[in-house]
Design a protein around this motif. Structure first.
Motif, PDB file in Angstrom:
ATOM      1  N   ALA A 296      41.774  40.173  31.038  1.00  0.00           N
ATOM      2  CA  ALA A 296      41.721  39.797  32.449  1.00  0.00           C
ATOM      3  C   ALA A 296      41.263  40.980  33.272  1.00  0.00           C
ATOM      4  O   ALA A 296      41.449  42.130  32.865  1.00  0.00           O
ATOM      5  CB  ALA A 296      43.084  39.318  32.936  1.00  0.00           C
TER       6      ALA A 296
ATOM      7  N   VAL B 234      40.580  42.352  37.637  1.00  0.00           N
ATOM      8  CA  VAL B 234      40.762  42.118  39.068  1.00  0.00           C
ATOM      9  C   VAL B 234      40.077  43.242  39.831  1.00  0.00           C
ATOM     10  O   VAL B 234      40.079  44.392  39.403  1.00  0.00           O
ATOM     11  CB  VAL B 234      42.266  42.053  39.431  1.00  0.00           C
ATOM     12  CG1 VAL B 234      42.983  43.358  39.151  1.00  0.00           C
ATOM     13  CG2 VAL B 234      42.456  41.647  40.890  1.00  0.00           C
TER      14      VAL B 234
ATOM     15  N   THR C 151      39.529  37.706  40.495  1.00  0.00           N
ATOM     16  CA  THR C 151      40.034  37.764  39.128  1.00  0.00           C
ATOM     17  C   THR C 151      39.131  37.040  38.146  1.00  0.00           C
ATOM     18  O   THR C 151      38.404  36.107  38.517  1.00  0.00           O
ATOM     19  CB  THR C 151      41.443  37.151  39.031  1.00  0.00           C
ATOM     20  OG1 THR C 151      41.394  35.795  39.503  1.00  0.00           O
ATOM     21  CG2 THR C 151      42.433  37.934  39.878  1.00  0.00           C
ATOM     22  N   ASN C 152      39.182  37.483  36.907  1.00  0.00           N
ATOM     23  CA  ASN C 152      38.502  36.831  35.796  1.00  0.00           C
ATOM     24  C   ASN C 152      39.402  36.882  34.574  1.00  0.00           C
ATOM     25  O   ASN C 152      40.138  37.857  34.396  1.00  0.00           O
ATOM     26  CB  ASN C 152      37.180  37.515  35.475  1.00  0.00           C
ATOM     27  CG  ASN C 152      36.114  37.215  36.506  1.00  0.00           C
ATOM     28  OD1 ASN C 152      35.507  36.149  36.504  1.00  0.00           O
ATOM     29  ND2 ASN C 152      35.867  38.161  37.408  1.00  0.00           N
ATOM     30  N   TYR C 153      39.319  35.855  33.739  1.00  0.00           N
ATOM     31  CA  TYR C 153      40.184  35.761  32.571  1.00  0.00           C
ATOM     32  C   TYR C 153      39.402  35.348  31.335  1.00  0.00           C
ATOM     33  O   TYR C 153      38.425  34.606  31.418  1.00  0.00           O
ATOM     34  CB  TYR C 153      41.287  34.719  32.801  1.00  0.00           C
ATOM     35  CG  TYR C 153      42.233  35.057  33.917  1.00  0.00           C
ATOM     36  CD1 TYR C 153      42.005  34.600  35.207  1.00  0.00           C
ATOM     37  CD2 TYR C 153      43.365  35.839  33.672  1.00  0.00           C
ATOM     38  CE1 TYR C 153      42.873  34.926  36.240  1.00  0.00           C
ATOM     39  CE2 TYR C 153      44.243  36.161  34.696  1.00  0.00           C
ATOM     40  CZ  TYR C 153      43.984  35.696  35.978  1.00  0.00           C
ATOM     41  OH  TYR C 153      44.853  36.012  36.999  1.00  0.00           O
TER      42      TYR C 153
ATOM     43  N   THR D  51      48.392  35.987  34.341  1.00  0.00           N
ATOM     44  CA  THR D  51      47.959  36.233  35.712  1.00  0.00           C
ATOM     45  C   THR D  51      47.869  37.734  35.943  1.00  0.00           C
ATOM     46  O   THR D  51      48.842  38.461  35.712  1.00  0.00           O
ATOM     47  CB  THR D  51      48.930  35.623  36.724  1.00  0.00           C
ATOM     48  OG1 THR D  51      49.051  34.217  36.490  1.00  0.00           O
ATOM     49  CG2 THR D  51      48.427  35.856  38.149  1.00  0.00           C
ATOM     50  N   ILE D  52      46.704  38.172  36.405  1.00  0.00           N
ATOM     51  CA  ILE D  52      46.523  39.580  36.754  1.00  0.00           C
ATOM     52  C   ILE D  52      46.638  39.728  38.262  1.00  0.00           C
ATOM     53  O   ILE D  52      46.163  38.872  39.017  1.00  0.00           O
ATOM     54  CB  ILE D  52      45.172  40.125  36.240  1.00  0.00           C
ATOM     55  CG1 ILE D  52      45.090  41.640  36.417  1.00  0.00           C
ATOM     56  CG2 ILE D  52      43.994  39.416  36.895  1.00  0.00           C
ATOM     57  CD1 ILE D  52      43.886  42.268  35.725  1.00  0.00           C
ATOM     58  N   SER D  53      47.271  40.808  38.684  1.00  0.00           N
ATOM     59  CA  SER D  53      47.417  41.054  40.116  1.00  0.00           C
ATOM     60  C   SER D  53      47.480  42.557  40.350  1.00  0.00           C
ATOM     61  O   SER D  53      47.622  43.336  39.395  1.00  0.00           O
ATOM     62  CB  SER D  53      48.659  40.372  40.661  1.00  0.00           C
ATOM     63  OG  SER D  53      49.831  40.885  40.039  1.00  0.00           O
ATOM     64  N   ARG D  54      47.364  42.943  41.617  1.00  0.00           N
ATOM     65  CA  ARG D  54      47.468  44.373  41.922  1.00  0.00           C
ATOM     66  C   ARG D  54      48.262  44.558  43.201  1.00  0.00           C
ATOM     67  O   ARG D  54      48.256  43.718  44.095  1.00  0.00           O
ATOM     68  CB  ARG D  54      46.085  45.050  42.026  1.00  0.00           C
ATOM     69  CG  ARG D  54      45.400  44.942  43.379  1.00  0.00           C
ATOM     70  CD  ARG D  54      44.511  43.732  43.447  1.00  0.00           C
ATOM     71  NE  ARG D  54      43.715  43.729  44.670  1.00  0.00           N
ATOM     72  CZ  ARG D  54      43.958  42.950  45.710  1.00  0.00           C
ATOM     73  NH1 ARG D  54      44.957  42.099  45.689  1.00  0.00           N
ATOM     74  NH2 ARG D  54      43.173  43.003  46.788  1.00  0.00           N
TER      75      ARG D  54
END
Length: 123
Positions: free
Chosen positions: A49, A51, A58-60, A69-72
């Motif tokens: 993933a 971001v 985002t891309n997966y 789920t990717i987050s920052r």
């Protein structure tokens, strides 16, 4: 000196959840793409993933869509990977990486790497 420090790996059972963290330091990452890759024994490092710091785009990988789920967190300069419904095939060392741009799924486009954190999913 740029540092990416991963944490949060461990041993879980199939169906469980884990959250990985990647604390970044040493430069301004606002224009960077941050990503998670993974590598299991005998296999190439694969994209999981990504971001963008600025827009949160985002891309997966298809294999994790709908489960990860990717987050920052810009204030903490930390990237997360929330992993739900884990499967034994998710077992790998997970790496955090930072790229100035390019093809986000290519490991060769990433300039900085963390040391990795082991995730093991038992059946």
């Amino acid at each position: 000196q740029v540092q990416l420090v991963e944490s949060g790996g461990g041993l879980v059972q199939a169906g469980d959840s884990l959250r990985l963290s990647c604390a970044a330091s040493g430069r301004t990452f606002s224009s960077y793409v941050m990503a998670w890759f993974r590598q299991s024994p005998g296999n190439q490092r694969e994209f999981v993933a990504a971001v963008t710091w600025s827009g949160g785009i985002t891309n997966y990988a298809d294999s994790v869509k709908g489960r990860f789920t990717i987050s920052r967190d810009n204030a903490k300069i930390t990237v997360y990977l929330q992993m739900n419904s884990l499967k034994p095939e998710d077992t790998a060392v997970y790496y955090c990486a930072a790229s100035k741009g390019g093809y986000y799924w290519r490991p060769s486009n990433y300039d900085y790497w963390g040391q990795g954190t082991q995730v093991t999913v038992s059946s």
